[in-house]
Design a protein around this motif. Structure first.
Motif, PDB file in Angstrom:
ATOM      1  N   GLU A  50      16.916 -24.215   1.147  1.00 10.29           N
ATOM      2  CA  GLU A  50      17.583 -25.270   2.046  1.00 10.29           C
ATOM      3  C   GLU A  50      18.296 -24.530   3.089  1.00 10.29           C
ATOM      4  OE1 GLU A  50      20.622 -28.940   1.825  1.00 10.29           O
ATOM      5  OE2 GLU A  50      21.018 -27.138   0.709  1.00 10.29           O
ATOM      6  N   PRO A  51      17.784 -24.618   4.367  1.00  6.54           N
ATOM      7  CA  PRO A  51      18.704 -24.281   5.451  1.00  6.54           C
ATOM      8  C   PRO A  51      19.455 -25.789   6.044  1.00  6.54           C
ATOM      9  CG  PRO A  51      16.258 -24.210   6.106  1.00  6.54           C
ATOM     10  CD  PRO A  51      16.382 -24.705   4.576  1.00  6.54           C
ATOM     11  N   ASP A  52      20.735 -25.623   6.205  1.00  8.47           N
ATOM     12  CA  ASP A  52      21.375 -26.898   6.975  1.00  8.47           C
ATOM     13  C   ASP A  52      21.283 -26.288   8.216  1.00  8.47           C
ATOM     14  OD1 ASP A  52      21.913 -28.133   4.514  1.00  8.47           O
ATOM     15  OD2 ASP A  52      23.854 -27.084   4.421  1.00  8.47           O
ATOM     16  N   LEU A  53      20.944 -27.250   9.374  1.00 10.37           N
ATOM     17  CA  LEU A  53      20.742 -26.789  10.498  1.00 10.37           C
ATOM     18  C   LEU A  53      21.832 -27.546  11.681  1.00 10.37           C
ATOM     19  CD1 LEU A  53      16.815 -27.765  10.859  1.00 10.37           C
ATOM     20  CD2 LEU A  53      18.033 -25.227  10.395  1.00 10.37           C
ATOM     21  N   CYS A  54      22.447 -26.320  12.349  1.00 11.06           N
ATOM     22  CA  CYS A  54      23.259 -26.727  13.508  1.00 11.06           C
ATOM     23  C   CYS A  54      22.704 -26.010  14.759  1.00 11.06           C
ATOM     24  CB  CYS A  54      24.486 -26.183  13.138  1.00 11.06           C
ATOM     25  SG  CYS A  54      25.400 -27.077  11.942  1.00 11.06           S
ATOM     26  N   CYS A  55      23.325 -26.256  15.842  1.00 11.75           N
ATOM     27  CA  CYS A  55      22.614 -25.821  17.177  1.00 11.75           C
ATOM     28  C   CYS A  55      23.641 -24.922  17.831  1.00 11.75           C
ATOM     29  CB  CYS A  55      22.199 -26.966  18.227  1.00 11.75           C
ATOM     30  SG  CYS A  55      21.085 -26.394  19.365  1.00 11.75           S
ATOM     31  N   THR A  56      23.093 -23.750  18.305  1.00  5.16           N
ATOM     32  CA  THR A  56      24.033 -22.860  19.248  1.00  5.16           C
ATOM     33  C   THR A  56      23.998 -23.299  20.675  1.00  5.16           C
ATOM     34  OG1 THR A  56      22.085 -21.483  20.071  1.00  5.16           O
ATOM     35  CG2 THR A  56      23.259 -20.805  17.845  1.00  5.16           C
ATOM     36  N   LYS A  57      24.836 -22.684  21.594  1.00  3.14           N
ATOM     37  CA  LYS A  57      25.121 -23.166  22.872  1.00  3.14           C
ATOM     38  C   LYS A  57      24.123 -22.996  23.532  1.00  3.14           C
ATOM     39  CE  LYS A  57      28.196 -21.712  26.630  1.00  3.14           C
ATOM     40  NZ  LYS A  57      29.300 -20.592  26.914  1.00  3.14           N
ATOM     41  N   ASP A  58      23.128 -21.863  23.142  1.00  3.36           N
ATOM     42  CA  ASP A  58      21.851 -21.838  24.016  1.00  3.36           C
ATOM     43  C   ASP A  58      20.542 -22.395  23.309  1.00  3.36           C
ATOM     44  OD1 ASP A  58      22.194 -19.967  21.917  1.00  3.36           O
ATOM     45  OD2 ASP A  58      21.157 -18.234  23.151  1.00  3.36           O
ATOM     46  N   GLY A  59      20.693 -23.357  22.308  1.00  2.00           N
ATOM     47  CA  GLY A  59      19.947 -24.225  21.952  1.00  2.00           C
ATOM     48  C   GLY A  59      18.900 -23.735  20.861  1.00  2.00           C
ATOM     49  N   VAL A  60      19.454 -22.824  19.927  1.00  2.00           N
ATOM     50  CA  VAL A  60      18.937 -22.346  18.882  1.00  2.00           C
ATOM     51  C   VAL A  60      19.198 -22.987  17.626  1.00  2.00           C
ATOM     52  CG1 VAL A  60      18.260 -20.212  17.741  1.00  2.00           C
ATOM     53  CG2 VAL A  60      18.426 -20.018  20.110  1.00  2.00           C
ATOM     54  N   LEU A  61      18.255 -23.188  16.784  1.00  2.00           N
ATOM     55  CA  LEU A  61      18.813 -23.815  15.519  1.00  2.00           C
ATOM     56  C   LEU A  61      19.221 -22.770  14.450  1.00  2.00           C
ATOM     57  CD1 LEU A  61      16.159 -26.745  14.830  1.00  2.00           C
ATOM     58  CD2 LEU A  61      18.551 -26.828  16.015  1.00  2.00           C
ATOM     59  N   VAL A  62      20.375 -22.875  13.989  1.00  2.00           N
ATOM     60  CA  VAL A  62      20.887 -21.830  12.774  1.00  2.00           C
ATOM     61  C   VAL A  62      21.194 -22.453  11.637  1.00  2.00           C
ATOM     62  CG1 VAL A  62      21.524 -19.853  14.699  1.00  2.00           C
ATOM     63  CG2 VAL A  62      23.310 -21.745  13.821  1.00  2.00           C
ATOM     64  N   ALA A  63      21.373 -21.632  10.532  1.00  2.00           N
ATOM     65  CA  ALA A  63      21.643 -22.189   9.113  1.00  2.00           C
ATOM     66  C   ALA A  63      23.121 -21.945   8.968  1.00  2.00           C
ATOM     67  CB  ALA A  63      20.962 -21.487   8.128  1.00  2.00           C
ATOM     68  N   ARG A  64      23.679 -23.047   9.155  1.00  2.00           N
ATOM     69  CA  ARG A  64      25.236 -23.202   8.688  1.00  2.00           C
ATOM     70  C   ARG A  64      25.408 -24.646   8.018  1.00  2.00           C
ATOM     71  NH1 ARG A  64      27.739 -18.932   7.458  1.00  2.00           N
ATOM     72  NH2 ARG A  64      25.303 -18.361   6.944  1.00  2.00           N
ATOM     73  N   HIS A  65      26.303 -24.620   6.914  1.00  2.00           N
ATOM     74  CA  HIS A  65      26.402 -25.740   6.376  1.00  2.00           C
ATOM     75  C   HIS A  65      27.156 -26.940   7.197  1.00  2.00           C
ATOM     76  CE1 HIS A  65      27.445 -29.053   3.305  1.00  2.00           C
ATOM     77  NE2 HIS A  65      28.790 -28.679   3.568  1.00  2.00           N
ATOM     78  N   GLU A  66      28.164 -26.441   8.091  1.00  2.00           N
ATOM     79  CA  GLU A  66      28.756 -27.198   9.167  1.00  2.00           C
ATOM     80  C   GLU A  66      28.646 -26.443  10.517  1.00  2.00           C
ATOM     81  OE1 GLU A  66      29.597 -30.120   8.427  1.00  2.00           O
ATOM     82  OE2 GLU A  66      29.751 -30.259   6.213  1.00  2.00           O
ATOM     83  N   ASN A  67      28.932 -27.156  11.476  1.00  2.00           N
ATOM     84  CA  ASN A  67      29.121 -26.660  12.818  1.00  2.00           C
ATOM     85  C   ASN A  67      30.257 -25.576  12.849  1.00  2.00           C
ATOM     86  OD1 ASN A  67      30.522 -28.998  12.952  1.00  2.00           O
ATOM     87  ND2 ASN A  67      30.091 -29.180  15.248  1.00  2.00           N
ATOM     88  N   ASN A  68      31.282 -26.065  11.961  1.00  2.00           N
ATOM     89  CA  ASN A  68      32.466 -25.119  11.892  1.00  2.00           C
ATOM     90  C   ASN A  68      32.234 -23.931  11.118  1.00  2.00           C
ATOM     91  OD1 ASN A  68      35.059 -24.337  11.991  1.00  2.00           O
ATOM     92  ND2 ASN A  68      36.072 -26.039  11.240  1.00  2.00           N
ATOM     93  N   ILE A  69      32.438 -22.937  11.884  1.00  2.00           N
ATOM     94  CA  ILE A  69      32.127 -21.578  11.024  1.00  2.00           C
ATOM     95  C   ILE A  69      33.396 -20.760  10.643  1.00  2.00           C
ATOM     96  CG2 ILE A  69      29.939 -21.338  12.186  1.00  2.00           C
ATOM     97  CD1 ILE A  69      30.953 -19.524  14.049  1.00  2.00           C
ATOM     98  N   ALA A  70      34.555 -21.466  10.521  1.00  2.00           N
ATOM     99  CA  ALA A  70      35.636 -20.831  10.150  1.00  2.00           C
ATOM    100  C   ALA A  70      35.564 -20.218   8.952  1.00  2.00           C
ATOM    101  CB  ALA A  70      36.899 -21.558  10.538  1.00  2.00           C
ATOM    102  N   GLU A  71      35.316 -21.056   7.799  1.00  2.00           N
ATOM    103  CA  GLU A  71      35.321 -20.680   6.359  1.00  2.00           C
ATOM    104  C   GLU A  71      34.138 -19.850   5.873  1.00  2.00           C
ATOM    105  OE1 GLU A  71      35.788 -24.342   4.197  1.00  2.00           O
ATOM    106  OE2 GLU A  71      37.738 -24.620   4.715  1.00  2.00           O
ATOM    107  N   THR A  72      32.871 -19.711   6.638  1.00  2.00           N
ATOM    108  CA  THR A  72      31.752 -19.026   6.189  1.00  2.00           C
ATOM    109  C   THR A  72      31.447 -17.956   6.816  1.00  2.00           C
ATOM    110  OG1 THR A  72      30.418 -20.269   7.513  1.00  2.00           O
ATOM    111  CG2 THR A  72      30.969 -21.318   5.246  1.00  2.00           C
ATOM    112  N   THR A  73      32.117 -17.321   8.041  1.00  2.00           N
ATOM    113  CA  THR A  73      32.059 -16.300   8.690  1.00  2.00           C
ATOM    114  C   THR A  73      33.496 -15.287   8.741  1.00  2.00           C
ATOM    115  OG1 THR A  73      32.362 -16.920  11.118  1.00  2.00           O
ATOM    116  CG2 THR A  73      30.327 -17.515   9.970  1.00  2.00           C
ATOM    117  N   ASP A  74      33.095 -14.279   9.304  1.00  2.00           N
ATOM    118  CA  ASP A  74      34.317 -13.431   9.538  1.00  2.00           C
ATOM    119  C   ASP A  74      34.778 -13.793  11.215  1.00  2.00           C
ATOM    120  OD1 ASP A  74      32.309 -12.102  11.008  1.00  2.00           O
ATOM    121  OD2 ASP A  74      32.906 -10.137  10.252  1.00  2.00           O
TER     122      ASP A  74
END
Length: 351
Positions: A50-74
């Protein structure tokens, strides 16, 4: 699982055995939504990742559970991005953090993933900093390679996150998802199930993906007291509870193949934390012609019903308890189930 998405509900053939769905990969053992988590899930026997899909500023779909990446990245450790920490309202919830839509893919690639649940999952936490954020294109290529190496088909079960929100800021996810489906030779033949906690986007996907025999749609179900985000945005007063009536389930069956409520909506907890009696939702969904899945089984004591906990503390990993709990739910006749630990799900399902 490759039943056609079009036609009558009778076309939704039930799988021969419950489908094992790797929730964000093997997220109990590796940081979620990384190739490390997906690789472990596939090795442990998952039918779908399962990839949860959010979008980047340049329109690419990336796998993050939420668009808020504070808790899952550095990201917080990157001074060059300090000024991008902002407050936002997403699906009615006020959040503070860093958001995928404010970064290009290249910028996100400078970050590294970390374990969201910290010390609750020490094995996963030991991999902090090792894996990067991955795009849907990279995941599709990775799964294709794993399928070829292992000689078995591995499905993809992407979840569209914050559909209404991303559409309103000019970064709609669904057309980008369809574009990636069309671009991947593997995803044109592999089983794909697209999930969402919203309704309007699934109805549109039903129309836009007509003719794709390998794709099914899954209606995720939230708290019965609340409403889907797109209902809230449109002023629709219906709650999830209204969609779980016979009439509501019949409507869902016109556009979705699957209904996937939370586990406790199928067998709730009693006041003492032990499992009560089944609610009958599985049977009701089946009468409407829907396949039935559920989310999410986790192997730590804190997430288990009291029936299955041991005396090792709430944060302790309890494999035997998790397997026993999954078997209790599988006895309802589920068609699929999400777990953070596919190896335990594989054991619970048995042969």
């Amino acid at each position: 699982m490759a039943a056609p998405v079009g036609g009558s509900v009778s076309a939704r053939a039930r799988p021969a055995r419950p489908v094992l769905l790797a929730h964000r990969g093997s997220s109990a053992l590796r940081p979620e939504h990384t190739l490390g988590a997906y690789a472990r899930a596939i090795a442990d026997g998952a039918d779908f990742i399962e990839p949860d899909l959010c979008c980047t500023k340049d329109g690419v779909l990336v796998a993050r559970h939420e668009n808020n990446i504070a808790e899952t990245t550095d990201v917080a450790a990157h001074p060059e991005f300090a000024a991008r920490r902002v407050d936002k309202v997403v699906d009615g919830e006020k959040l503070t953090g860093w958001f995928t839509e404010d970064f290009t893919l290249a910028e996100l690639k400078t970050l590294r993933a970390k374990e969201r649940l910290g010390t609750v999952r020490p094995e996963s936490q030991s991999y902090d900093g090792q894996f990067q954020i991955v795009s849907l294109e990279e995941i599709a290529d990775f799964v294709a390679a794993e399928s070829a190496a292992r000689g078995r088909m591995i499905g993809l079960i992407p979840e569209v996150k914050h559909s209404t929100y991303f559409a309103r800021i000019g970064l709609p996810i669904e057309p980008r998802l369809i574009e990636r489906l069309n671009a991947s030779a593997y995803l044109k033949k592999a089983p794909v199930v697209i999930q969402s906690f919203e309704v309007a986007n699934l109805k549109a996907l039903r129309r836009d993906l007509a003719g794709w025999s390998n794709i099914q749609l899954m209606q995720l179900v939230g708290d019965p007291r609340q409403s889907p985000a797109d209902f809230e945005a449109a002023g629709d007063k219906r709650r999830w509870a209204d969609l779980l009536t016979p009439q509501g389930l019949a409507e869902i069956a016109t556009y979705a193949d699957w209904l996937a409520p939370a586990t406790r909506m199928l067998i709730p907890l009693e006041a003492d934390g032990r499992l009560g009696k089944p609610t009958g939702l599985v049977e009701a969904a089946r009468r409407a012609g829907l396949l039935v899945g559920t989310w999410t089984f986790r192997p730590e004591n804190r997430f288990l019903a009291a029936d299955f906990r041991n005396g090792e503390g709430e944060n302790a990993r309890n494999a035997a308890g998790s397997v026993a709990e999954m078997r209790r739910y599988l006895a309802l006749g589920l068609d699929g189930f999400f777990t953070d630990d596919p190896a335990l799900g594989f054991e619970a399902r048995g042969k």
